[in-house]
Design a protein around this motif. Structure first.
Motif, PDB file in Angstrom:
ATOM      1  N   ARG A 122       0.850  -1.202   0.000  1.00 15.92           N
ATOM      2  CA  ARG A 122       0.000   0.000   0.000  1.00 15.92           C
ATOM      3  C   ARG A 122       0.884   1.251   0.000  1.00 15.92           C
ATOM      4  NH1 ARG A 122      -3.993   0.238   4.612  1.00 15.92           N
ATOM      5  NH2 ARG A 122      -5.243  -1.009   3.212  1.00 15.92           N
ATOM      6  N   PHE A 123       1.903   1.258   0.836  1.00 18.79           N
ATOM      7  CA  PHE A 123       2.807   2.402   0.933  1.00 18.79           C
ATOM      8  C   PHE A 123       3.515   2.640  -0.402  1.00 18.79           C
ATOM      9  CE2 PHE A 123       6.694   4.639   1.798  1.00 18.79           C
ATOM     10  CZ  PHE A 123       6.361   5.547   2.787  1.00 18.79           C
ATOM     11  N   PHE A 124       4.103   1.588  -0.949  1.00 14.41           N
ATOM     12  CA  PHE A 124       4.874   1.737  -2.176  1.00 14.41           C
ATOM     13  C   PHE A 124       3.980   2.173  -3.337  1.00 14.41           C
ATOM     14  CE2 PHE A 124       7.197   0.176  -5.966  1.00 14.41           C
ATOM     15  CZ  PHE A 124       8.341   0.939  -5.806  1.00 14.41           C
ATOM     16  N   ASP A 125       2.781   1.623  -3.416  1.00 13.92           N
ATOM     17  CA  ASP A 125       1.846   2.014  -4.459  1.00 13.92           C
ATOM     18  C   ASP A 125       1.500   3.509  -4.352  1.00 13.92           C
ATOM     19  OD1 ASP A 125      -0.146   1.383  -6.630  1.00 13.92           O
ATOM     20  OD2 ASP A 125      -1.538   1.998  -5.046  1.00 13.92           O
ATOM     21  N   ALA A 126       1.248   3.977  -3.133  1.00  7.58           N
ATOM     22  CA  ALA A 126       0.939   5.395  -2.918  1.00  7.58           C
ATOM     23  C   ALA A 126       2.131   6.267  -3.307  1.00  7.58           C
ATOM     24  CB  ALA A 126       0.548   5.630  -1.458  1.00  7.58           C
ATOM     25  N   PHE A 127       3.314   5.815  -2.952  1.00  8.77           N
ATOM     26  CA  PHE A 127       4.549   6.534  -3.276  1.00  8.77           C
ATOM     27  C   PHE A 127       4.707   6.658  -4.796  1.00  8.77           C
ATOM     28  CE2 PHE A 127       9.275   5.721  -3.933  1.00  8.77           C
ATOM     29  CZ  PHE A 127       9.658   7.036  -3.780  1.00  8.77           C
ATOM     30  N   VAL A 128       4.563   5.558  -5.515  1.00  9.75           N
ATOM     31  CA  VAL A 128       4.732   5.565  -6.969  1.00  9.75           C
ATOM     32  C   VAL A 128       3.651   6.417  -7.636  1.00  9.75           C
ATOM     33  CG1 VAL A 128       4.673   4.131  -9.051  1.00  9.75           C
ATOM     34  CG2 VAL A 128       5.969   3.372  -7.051  1.00  9.75           C
ATOM     35  N   ARG A 129       2.410   6.273  -7.213  1.00 10.30           N
ATOM     36  CA  ARG A 129       1.329   7.055  -7.818  1.00 10.30           C
ATOM     37  C   ARG A 129       1.450   8.544  -7.519  1.00 10.30           C
ATOM     38  NH1 ARG A 129      -3.438   6.117  -5.856  1.00 10.30           N
ATOM     39  NH2 ARG A 129      -2.767   4.737  -4.198  1.00 10.30           N
ATOM     40  N   SER A 130       2.223   8.902  -6.519  1.00  8.13           N
ATOM     41  CA  SER A 130       2.420  10.310  -6.183  1.00  8.13           C
ATOM     42  C   SER A 130       3.129  11.076  -7.289  1.00  8.13           C
ATOM     43  CB  SER A 130       3.186  10.449  -4.867  1.00  8.13           C
ATOM     44  OG  SER A 130       2.393   9.990  -3.799  1.00  8.13           O
ATOM     45  N   VAL A 131       3.794  10.368  -8.165  1.00  9.99           N
ATOM     46  CA  VAL A 131       4.476  11.003  -9.292  1.00  9.99           C
ATOM     47  C   VAL A 131       3.487  11.345 -10.401  1.00  9.99           C
ATOM     48  CG1 VAL A 131       6.218  10.660 -11.085  1.00  9.99           C
ATOM     49  CG2 VAL A 131       6.621   9.828  -8.783  1.00  9.99           C
ATOM     50  N   ILE A 174       4.822  11.508  -0.402  1.00  8.96           N
ATOM     51  CA  ILE A 174       3.550  11.043  -0.952  1.00  8.96           C
ATOM     52  C   ILE A 174       2.648  12.260  -1.175  1.00  8.96           C
ATOM     53  CG2 ILE A 174       1.492   9.626  -0.542  1.00  8.96           C
ATOM     54  CD1 ILE A 174       3.277   7.668   0.968  1.00  8.96           C
ATOM     55  N   GLU A 175       1.996  12.280  -2.334  1.00  5.96           N
ATOM     56  CA  GLU A 175       1.109  13.381  -2.710  1.00  5.96           C
ATOM     57  C   GLU A 175      -0.003  13.539  -1.674  1.00  5.96           C
ATOM     58  OE1 GLU A 175      -2.257  15.379  -4.268  1.00  5.96           O
ATOM     59  OE2 GLU A 175      -2.267  13.189  -4.085  1.00  5.96           O
ATOM     60  N   LYS A 176      -0.376  14.775  -1.430  1.00  5.40           N
ATOM     61  CA  LYS A 176      -1.294  15.138  -0.350  1.00  5.40           C
ATOM     62  C   LYS A 176      -2.603  14.353  -0.360  1.00  5.40           C
ATOM     63  CE  LYS A 176      -3.589  19.140   1.662  1.00  5.40           C
ATOM     64  NZ  LYS A 176      -3.636  20.599   1.693  1.00  5.40           N
ATOM     65  N   SER A 177      -3.333  14.357  -1.465  1.00  4.86           N
ATOM     66  CA  SER A 177      -4.649  13.698  -1.457  1.00  4.86           C
ATOM     67  C   SER A 177      -4.508  12.183  -1.324  1.00  4.86           C
ATOM     68  CB  SER A 177      -5.461  14.062  -2.704  1.00  4.86           C
ATOM     69  OG  SER A 177      -4.831  13.585  -3.865  1.00  4.86           O
ATOM     70  N   ILE A 178      -3.485  11.596  -1.944  1.00  2.63           N
ATOM     71  CA  ILE A 178      -3.250  10.153  -1.800  1.00  2.63           C
ATOM     72  C   ILE A 178      -2.955   9.834  -0.343  1.00  2.63           C
ATOM     73  CG2 ILE A 178      -1.701   8.242  -2.405  1.00  2.63           C
ATOM     74  CD1 ILE A 178      -1.399   9.574  -5.181  1.00  2.63           C
ATOM     75  N   PHE A 179      -2.081  10.624   0.268  1.00  6.20           N
ATOM     76  CA  PHE A 179      -1.746  10.406   1.671  1.00  6.20           C
ATOM     77  C   PHE A 179      -2.975  10.537   2.565  1.00  6.20           C
ATOM     78  CE2 PHE A 179      -0.828  12.293   5.800  1.00  6.20           C
ATOM     79  CZ  PHE A 179      -0.107  11.259   6.378  1.00  6.20           C
ATOM     80  N   GLU A 180      -3.712  11.628   2.400  1.00  5.39           N
ATOM     81  CA  GLU A 180      -4.843  11.899   3.286  1.00  5.39           C
ATOM     82  C   GLU A 180      -5.974  10.884   3.131  1.00  5.39           C
ATOM     83  OE1 GLU A 180      -5.736  16.055   2.608  1.00  5.39           O
ATOM     84  OE2 GLU A 180      -4.055  16.682   3.870  1.00  5.39           O
ATOM     85  N   GLU A 181      -6.132  10.326   1.928  1.00  7.04           N
ATOM     86  CA  GLU A 181      -7.210   9.358   1.702  1.00  7.04           C
ATOM     87  C   GLU A 181      -6.796   7.918   1.970  1.00  7.04           C
ATOM     88  OE1 GLU A 181      -8.602  10.041  -2.303  1.00  7.04           O
ATOM     89  OE2 GLU A 181      -8.929  12.184  -1.877  1.00  7.04           O
ATOM     90  N   GLU A 182      -5.518   7.584   1.711  1.00  4.42           N
ATOM     91  CA  GLU A 182      -5.126   6.181   1.713  1.00  4.42           C
ATOM     92  C   GLU A 182      -4.142   5.773   2.809  1.00  4.42           C
ATOM     93  OE1 GLU A 182      -3.912   4.961  -2.226  1.00  4.42           O
ATOM     94  OE2 GLU A 182      -5.315   6.388  -3.138  1.00  4.42           O
ATOM     95  N   ILE A 183      -3.476   6.730   3.416  1.00  2.00           N
ATOM     96  CA  ILE A 183      -2.493   6.410   4.457  1.00  2.00           C
ATOM     97  C   ILE A 183      -2.935   6.968   5.818  1.00  2.00           C
ATOM     98  CG2 ILE A 183      -0.085   6.646   5.187  1.00  2.00           C
ATOM     99  CD1 ILE A 183      -0.328   4.951   2.650  1.00  2.00           C
TER     100      ILE A 183
END
Length: 192
Positions: free
Chosen positions: A101-110, A177-186
């Motif tokens: 989950r973490f790595f996916d969020a990190f990669v999608r942040s780009v 990690i991008e803000k919305s991805i972080f706030e919604e998924e982490i």
């Protein structure tokens, strides 16, 4: 007048000062390089780290095995706009967030990053730097770091590493990690 859409010069000054003071409060051993890194991460996110996702994954796994003690908060916003969060790898090491989950969020942040020319970032950094100069901070190697940052930008680059002082004092282990991805998924899975 500030060139940034929807921000007056006063709002820009206030946001920059708030971000700098927060950095100094949390990390009193910060240098100008570390402040700069916080601001460029807010603008460029993790893009410079993810040119090859396999290599990025291997590097992350290697880093996770390279240390035992975790330090610092689980997360903190970056720069003056808070477009991204630095997320401490302790969330993986402490089994709070699964690695995938973490790595996916990190990669999608780009994916959502709209690259800006380094010249545009250089102009913004000049404005940020002029605000920092008015703050009367006692930063180690301040003038040397300023020269190094401006030379880096003149060469068309923007990536800078943490200072040795920062590395020694805080031993940072995080990813952006991008803000919305972080706030919604982490964030919902982190302890309150």
């Amino acid at each position: 007048m500030c060139n940034f859409v929807a921000f007056s010069q006063d709002a820009f000054d206030t946001a920059v000062k708030k971000a700098v003071y927060s950095q100094i409060e949390i990390y009193p051993h910060s240098t100008l390089k570390d402040i700069y890194k916080n601001f460029f991460q807010d603008k460029f996110g993790p893009g410079h780290l993810i040119q090859d996702t396999v290599a990025a994954g291997n590097y992350l796994r290697k880093e996770l095995t390279s240390y035992n003690e975790t330090r610092g908060a689980y997360f903190e916003p970056t720069g003056w706009e808070s477009n991204f969060y630095r997320v401490n790898l302790s969330v993986i090491k402490e089994n709070i967030i699964p690695y995938n989950r973490f790595f996916d969020a990190f990669v999608r942040s780009v994916n959502g990053i709209i690259p800006i020319p380094v010249e545009t970032w250089e102009k913004e950094w000049h404005l940020i730097d002029s605000i920092i100069q008015t703050m009367s901070l006692s930063l180690v190697n301040y003038e040397t770091d300023r020269i190094e940052i401006f030379n880096l930008l003149k060469k068309g680059n923007y990536v800078m590493h943490h200072s040795p002082q920062f590395e020694t004092a805080y031993d940072p282990h995080y990813r952006i990690i991008e803000k919305s991805i972080f706030e919604e998924e982490i964030l919902p899975f982190l302890p309150k």
